[in-house]
Design an enzyme around this catalytic site. Sequence first.
Site, short mmCIF file in Angstrom:
data_model
loop_
_atom_site.label_atom_id
_atom_site.label_comp_id
_atom_site.label_asym_id
_atom_site.label_seq_id
_atom_site.Cartn_x
_atom_site.Cartn_y
_atom_site.Cartn_z
N HIS A 1 47.36 -26.54 38.28
CA HIS A 1 47.03 -27.04 39.62
C HIS A 1 45.51 -27.10 39.80
CE1 HIS A 1 51.00 -24.99 40.62
NE2 HIS A 1 51.20 -26.20 41.06
N GLU B 1 50.70 -34.37 34.51
CA GLU B 1 51.60 -35.11 33.62
C GLU B 1 52.74 -34.25 33.06
OE1 GLU B 1 48.93 -36.99 30.87
OE2 GLU B 1 48.94 -38.85 32.06
#
Length: 285
Positions: free
Chosen positions: A37, A150
Amino acid sequence: MKIIRTLYDMTEYRVQQRDRGASVGFVPTMGALHEGHMSLVKKAVEENMVTVVSVFVNPIQFNNKEDFAKYPRTEEEDFKLLASAGVDAVFAPTAEEIYPEENCDNKEYALGTVAEVMEGKYRPGHFQGVARVLDILFRLVDPHRAYFGEKDFQQIAVVRNLVKSEGLKVEIVACPIKRANDGLALSSRNSRLSEEQRKAAPEIYETLKYSVEYSKDHSVRATHDTVVEHLDAIPGMRVEYFQIVDARTLQPVEEWEMSDWIVGCITVYVGDVRLIDNITYRTPH
Ligand code: PAF
């Protein structure tokens, strides 16, 4: 860093930023933040005048009640990390704030066939739940750019379709997977692994990497089977699905020649912890 809890305050903050002409970067999260994150946050901070991060465990994207109940929640630590990363505002609403009774319109989003396979098939309703919350958040935060990892390869394709079908004006920025030193893709769910499971989990990426070499002189089917057989043989691990797909359409490929961009997407249960990962077999030049 401003901590915002209500839709009203978020709208007010957004209007202030618009009035001063600030570009806004947005990182939607469900909290339990890790370096994955934080790499999205870092990019958002670099590329925008203002960065907003949402921390909201979205109940309607969980098709399994237990998974929702057990999802890690670490709000205090999350806020500290975000403040030290230079985030301007964190939006951390309650579920009642996002989904008030009068807002239960059960809208169905047009997400295309990319949403029907893999996670779409194994987690019914999951992508409609993701689309619902992102539709609300994108309209509220009104960002110039939104950042996604991703690791959730399919989610990015679904979000791009959501943006197109809803006519939203936000650039979707895809960021590479972050891995631990032993290769395990970082995930909030990793914190639920026992010591023994955590030791075994890097085998997922090891197997995927090995399969890229293997694929050079084997068929798609053989590459698929070797991954599944290898991981299923590890005690406590069970492959839910492994699909080798065209990276644009996310539909399965039967031959390597069928596409110039091919990825393998996997979901593995390690005990009762559901982990996902992916690997690229072909990239367009
Ligand atoms: O990827 C996630 O953490 C969630 O699906 C998202 C995008 C924050 C929506 O709840």
